[in-house]
Scaffold this motif. Sequence first.
Motif, PDB file in Angstrom:
ATOM      1  N   CYS A 284       0.832  -1.210   0.000  1.00  0.00           N
ATOM      2  CA  CYS A 284       0.000   0.000   0.000  1.00  0.00           C
ATOM      3  C   CYS A 284       0.865   1.258   0.000  1.00  0.00           C
ATOM      4  CB  CYS A 284      -0.933  -0.015   1.213  1.00  0.00           C
ATOM      5  SG  CYS A 284      -2.278  -1.210   1.095  1.00  0.00           S
ATOM      6  N   GLU A 285       1.964   1.220   0.738  1.00  0.00           N
ATOM      7  CA  GLU A 285       2.859   2.376   0.755  1.00  0.00           C
ATOM      8  C   GLU A 285       3.422   2.655  -0.629  1.00  0.00           C
ATOM      9  OE1 GLU A 285       5.802   1.445   3.631  1.00  0.00           O
ATOM     10  OE2 GLU A 285       4.585   2.068   5.360  1.00  0.00           O
ATOM     11  N   ALA A 286       3.718   1.589  -1.371  1.00  0.00           N
ATOM     12  CA  ALA A 286       4.278   1.751  -2.713  1.00  0.00           C
ATOM     13  C   ALA A 286       3.316   2.455  -3.651  1.00  0.00           C
ATOM     14  CB  ALA A 286       4.673   0.393  -3.288  1.00  0.00           C
ATOM     15  N   HIS A 287       2.015   2.375  -3.357  1.00  0.00           N
ATOM     16  CA  HIS A 287       1.015   2.976  -4.251  1.00  0.00           C
ATOM     17  C   HIS A 287       0.212   4.086  -3.577  1.00  0.00           C
ATOM     18  CE1 HIS A 287       1.697   0.154  -7.545  1.00  0.00           C
ATOM     19  NE2 HIS A 287       1.854  -0.765  -6.615  1.00  0.00           N
ATOM     20  N   GLY A 288       0.679   4.564  -2.448  1.00  0.00           N
ATOM     21  CA  GLY A 288       0.038   5.709  -1.812  1.00  0.00           C
ATOM     22  C   GLY A 288      -1.345   5.433  -1.277  1.00  0.00           C
ATOM     23  N   ILE A 289      -1.597   4.210  -0.810  1.00  0.00           N
ATOM     24  CA  ILE A 289      -2.896   3.842  -0.246  1.00  0.00           C
ATOM     25  C   ILE A 289      -2.776   3.806   1.273  1.00  0.00           C
ATOM     26  CG2 ILE A 289      -4.684   2.061  -0.128  1.00  0.00           C
ATOM     27  CD1 ILE A 289      -3.738   1.113  -2.889  1.00  0.00           C
ATOM     28  N   ARG A 290      -3.624   4.534   1.949  1.00  0.00           N
ATOM     29  CA  ARG A 290      -3.598   4.540   3.411  1.00  0.00           C
ATOM     30  C   ARG A 290      -4.465   3.410   3.951  1.00  0.00           C
ATOM     31  NH1 ARG A 290      -6.245   8.998   4.824  1.00  0.00           N
ATOM     32  NH2 ARG A 290      -7.800   8.197   6.297  1.00  0.00           N
ATOM     33  N   ILE A 291      -4.002   2.746   4.991  1.00  0.00           N
ATOM     34  CA  ILE A 291      -4.765   1.675   5.634  1.00  0.00           C
ATOM     35  C   ILE A 291      -5.334   2.213   6.946  1.00  0.00           C
ATOM     36  CG2 ILE A 291      -4.724  -0.654   6.551  1.00  0.00           C
ATOM     37  CD1 ILE A 291      -2.251  -1.210   4.896  1.00  0.00           C
ATOM     38  N   ASP A 292      -6.633   2.138   7.095  1.00  0.00           N
ATOM     39  CA  ASP A 292      -7.294   2.508   8.350  1.00  0.00           C
ATOM     40  C   ASP A 292      -7.933   1.255   8.936  1.00  0.00           C
ATOM     41  OD1 ASP A 292      -6.543   5.087   8.248  1.00  0.00           O
ATOM     42  OD2 ASP A 292      -8.561   5.954   8.257  1.00  0.00           O
ATOM     43  N   TYR A 293      -7.625   1.002  10.186  1.00  0.00           N
ATOM     44  CA  TYR A 293      -8.156  -0.189  10.843  1.00  0.00           C
ATOM     45  C   TYR A 293      -9.434   0.152  11.605  1.00  0.00           C
ATOM     46  CZ  TYR A 293      -3.679  -2.214   9.663  1.00  0.00           C
ATOM     47  OH  TYR A 293      -2.583  -2.670   8.969  1.00  0.00           O
ATOM     48  N   ARG A 294     -10.341  -0.776  11.611  1.00  0.00           N
ATOM     49  CA  ARG A 294     -11.617  -0.580  12.287  1.00  0.00           C
ATOM     50  C   ARG A 294     -11.384  -0.357  13.777  1.00  0.00           C
ATOM     51  NH1 ARG A 294     -15.739  -5.429  11.691  1.00  0.00           N
ATOM     52  NH2 ARG A 294     -15.281  -4.930   9.526  1.00  0.00           N
ATOM     53  N   PRO A 295     -11.917   0.740  14.337  1.00  0.00           N
ATOM     54  CA  PRO A 295     -11.734   0.974  15.773  1.00  0.00           C
ATOM     55  C   PRO A 295     -12.319  -0.170  16.587  1.00  0.00           C
ATOM     56  CG  PRO A 295     -12.567   2.941  14.682  1.00  0.00           C
ATOM     57  CD  PRO A 295     -12.659   1.819  13.685  1.00  0.00           C
ATOM     58  N   VAL A 296     -11.622  -0.539  17.637  1.00  0.00           N
ATOM     59  CA  VAL A 296     -12.106  -1.598  18.512  1.00  0.00           C
ATOM     60  C   VAL A 296     -13.428  -1.154  19.135  1.00  0.00           C
ATOM     61  CG1 VAL A 296     -11.624  -2.950  20.574  1.00  0.00           C
ATOM     62  CG2 VAL A 296      -9.773  -2.367  18.996  1.00  0.00           C
ATOM     63  N   GLY A 297     -14.425  -2.032  19.095  1.00  0.00           N
ATOM     64  CA  GLY A 297     -15.729  -1.711  19.657  1.00  0.00           C
ATOM     65  C   GLY A 297     -16.599  -0.881  18.742  1.00  0.00           C
ATOM     66  N   ALA A 298     -16.193  -0.753  17.473  1.00  0.00           N
ATOM     67  CA  ALA A 298     -16.990   0.026  16.511  1.00  0.00           C
ATOM     68  C   ALA A 298     -17.283  -0.815  15.286  1.00  0.00           C
ATOM     69  CB  ALA A 298     -16.249   1.311  16.122  1.00  0.00           C
ATOM     70  N   ALA A 387      -5.093   3.925 -10.891  1.00  0.00           N
ATOM     71  CA  ALA A 387      -3.821   3.355 -10.435  1.00  0.00           C
ATOM     72  C   ALA A 387      -2.702   3.841 -11.352  1.00  0.00           C
ATOM     73  CB  ALA A 387      -3.886   1.837 -10.446  1.00  0.00           C
ATOM     74  N   CYS A 388      -1.526   4.115 -10.777  1.00  0.00           N
ATOM     75  CA  CYS A 388      -0.439   4.697 -11.554  1.00  0.00           C
ATOM     76  C   CYS A 388       0.020   3.772 -12.673  1.00  0.00           C
ATOM     77  CB  CYS A 388       0.732   5.053 -10.636  1.00  0.00           C
ATOM     78  SG  CYS A 388       1.399   3.649  -9.716  1.00  0.00           S
ATOM     79  N   ASN A 389      -0.027   2.469 -12.456  1.00  0.00           N
ATOM     80  CA  ASN A 389       0.376   1.502 -13.466  1.00  0.00           C
ATOM     81  C   ASN A 389      -0.369   0.196 -13.223  1.00  0.00           C
ATOM     82  OD1 ASN A 389       1.626  -0.228 -15.265  1.00  0.00           O
ATOM     83  ND2 ASN A 389       3.658   0.646 -14.930  1.00  0.00           N
ATOM     84  N   PRO A 390      -1.588   0.057 -13.729  1.00  0.00           N
ATOM     85  CA  PRO A 390      -2.399  -1.131 -13.439  1.00  0.00           C
ATOM     86  C   PRO A 390      -1.727  -2.442 -13.802  1.00  0.00           C
ATOM     87  CG  PRO A 390      -3.711   0.565 -14.502  1.00  0.00           C
ATOM     88  CD  PRO A 390      -2.294   1.019 -14.594  1.00  0.00           C
ATOM     89  N   ARG A 391      -0.866  -2.442 -14.836  1.00  0.00           N
ATOM     90  CA  ARG A 391      -0.230  -3.692 -15.267  1.00  0.00           C
ATOM     91  C   ARG A 391       0.693  -4.254 -14.201  1.00  0.00           C
ATOM     92  NH1 ARG A 391       2.697  -2.691 -20.721  1.00  0.00           N
ATOM     93  NH2 ARG A 391       3.505  -0.974 -19.481  1.00  0.00           N
ATOM     94  N   THR A 392       1.302  -3.401 -13.429  1.00  0.00           N
ATOM     95  CA  THR A 392       2.261  -3.858 -12.424  1.00  0.00           C
ATOM     96  C   THR A 392       1.751  -3.716 -11.006  1.00  0.00           C
ATOM     97  OG1 THR A 392       3.278  -1.663 -12.339  1.00  0.00           O
ATOM     98  CG2 THR A 392       4.195  -3.244 -13.910  1.00  0.00           C
ATOM     99  N   PHE A 393       0.513  -3.303 -10.868  1.00  0.00           N
ATOM    100  CA  PHE A 393      -0.040  -3.051  -9.534  1.00  0.00           C
ATOM    101  C   PHE A 393       0.036  -4.283  -8.642  1.00  0.00           C
ATOM    102  CE2 PHE A 393      -3.351  -2.490  -6.376  1.00  0.00           C
ATOM    103  CZ  PHE A 393      -3.234  -1.150  -6.043  1.00  0.00           C
ATOM    104  N   LEU A 394      -0.320  -5.424  -9.192  1.00  0.00           N
ATOM    105  CA  LEU A 394      -0.373  -6.647  -8.399  1.00  0.00           C
ATOM    106  C   LEU A 394       0.989  -7.081  -7.882  1.00  0.00           C
ATOM    107  CD1 LEU A 394      -1.727  -9.234  -7.332  1.00  0.00           C
ATOM    108  CD2 LEU A 394      -1.474 -10.201  -9.619  1.00  0.00           C
ATOM    109  N   VAL A 395       2.034  -6.814  -8.624  1.00  0.00           N
ATOM    110  CA  VAL A 395       3.349  -7.341  -8.285  1.00  0.00           C
ATOM    111  C   VAL A 395       3.765  -6.966  -6.868  1.00  0.00           C
ATOM    112  CG1 VAL A 395       5.794  -7.340  -8.924  1.00  0.00           C
ATOM    113  CG2 VAL A 395       4.039  -7.345 -10.699  1.00  0.00           C
ATOM    114  N   ASP A 396       3.420  -5.785  -6.428  1.00  0.00           N
ATOM    115  CA  ASP A 396       3.830  -5.345  -5.096  1.00  0.00           C
ATOM    116  C   ASP A 396       3.130  -6.086  -3.968  1.00  0.00           C
ATOM    117  OD1 ASP A 396       5.777  -3.253  -5.586  1.00  0.00           O
ATOM    118  OD2 ASP A 396       4.137  -2.160  -6.523  1.00  0.00           O
ATOM    119  N   PHE A 397       2.153  -6.936  -4.293  1.00  0.00           N
ATOM    120  CA  PHE A 397       1.438  -7.683  -3.258  1.00  0.00           C
ATOM    121  C   PHE A 397       1.634  -9.193  -3.388  1.00  0.00           C
ATOM    122  CE2 PHE A 397      -0.767  -3.688  -3.850  1.00  0.00           C
ATOM    123  CZ  PHE A 397      -0.989  -3.256  -2.550  1.00  0.00           C
TER     124      PHE A 397
END
Length: 557
Positions: A284-298, A387-397
């Motif tokens: 996610c960092e490689a593609h500028g995607i922020r990860i937000d985790y579900r708050p506990v109890g929410a 996505a900046c480069n859809p062809r290579t997007f998957l490779v980072d995962f």
Amino acid sequence: MNDMNNREELIHESGTIRCSDAAWAEARRRADVIGPIADQETVASTVAAEAALKLGLTERTIYTLIRRWRESSGSFLALIPVISNGGKGQARLPEEVERFVTLAISTIYLSKQRISIASLMKVIRAECRKAGFRTPATNTVRARIERLNPEKVTQKRQGQNAARRFQAVEGHFPATTRPFDAVQIDHTRVDIIVVDPYTRQPIGRPWLTIAIDVYTRCIVGFCLTLEAPSAVSVGLCLAHAATDKKPWLERIGVEAEWPMTGKPKVIYVDNGADFHSEALRRGCEAHGIRIDYRPVGAPHYGGIVERVIGTLMKKVHQLPGTTFSNTVQRGDYDSESKAVFTLAELEKWFALVITGPYHGEVHSATGEPPIARWQRAVEDAGEVQWACNPRTFLVDFLPVVRRRVQRQGFVIDHIVYSSNAVKPWVARRDEGHRFFIRRDPRDLSRIFVLHPEEDYYVEVPYRSMSQPAITLWEHRRAVERVREQGRRQVDEETIFRAIGEMRSLADKAVATTKAARRSVARRAHLRAPQAILPLSPPASGAETVGSIKPFDEIELW
């Protein structure tokens, strides 16, 4: 009060009534529950709901009993069941029968055993016959159950986790103003048994990872796999969302529109270990995607994706081989013997359901079909963050392995990979450099090697180009097959020979067994152009594939 325990004639606000020993006992049972909560200044709805479950009554009746208790200064005589003379156009159950039904529901039906209503009726019928009463109709008992609080019923029968969906209030999720502002992602075990495409034997339930756009309620991507949830399945799901789906739809034979393609700004996920992996974070960092985790109890933060999963599973329950939601719903239905869907066929079925009924029907939360909301939002916004480069997007995962290059190339799980691009590295193999390599478990015919000095991946195919593309699942089955035959030596030749034999069996079965007709399509899927096209070094001044750095840990598929 002690000398009144055996009295049949009691004084009540409505006058003198007859009270049986059973009614007297029921009043005392109610007092044990109502008394403590009636002493509270304010009785919360959650407390009343819990009391309703214990007594087999509605919440409204609980509040009525609380009022009677307070008005009578704490006399349990006010809690004695009053026999009705019948309602408007409808007769009521006798008091004794009502008691049997209430007790059976509260002690037997509302339990982790999760018996069916048919089984519950057997218990009630036995008690009524023993006491000499007429058994109530099944619909009458079902009506009593339907009046109970659904959340509490689910909690009693399936546990707190299952009851979370009733707390998933979509309106509490942070507001979004355009597509791909926020995407919720979650996994679920699909309620169906799939079969092996070669032996046609049941191989278990697959996993579904699904991504839904919060603003439009469109499903923007999914991943169906036999493997447990991991950073890879999340990456595959994100890649599906970020890549043009038209070639994929054509390949699987689905004539439909699925225009949702883009890169989310934020993904909302739960706190599972797979969502906390280093692989997902770095991808996610490689593609500028922020990860937000579900708050506990929410739990409402995951309500949108959980509801769409529930909707899809209801449709799955109509398919042959379904396991339904639990053993009670399944009854004596033999899921394994009825199973006919391969993983590829189920993937196609999901594509048809999503692009058809789901995207085309009015969504209760937005008041319009998701596809219509998407089209209007894109028109208003003018663009979507692609996505900046859809062809290579998957490779980072993709899963990571580290290997030193050998004279013949890279050897991974007995398969050799080599090309002209590897030759300069072979000449320097004495330096002992361990290369950072990714591979797609859906297609092992190539690997992606991070250039040791540059910031891009090099695609390296099989050394033996004549070998067919295979999946990691096939590879594992082939290795098992070789070892079952008592052969200790496992090498590339024996693996591909075993896969060839399994495919040959499927080809022969096609002529006589309708259930095996999709095996050829499975191989066509591997030979078809892939969503992730061959990679090459970037041209001068061209955009590279983000800031690619080796992972600290190896993620296994």
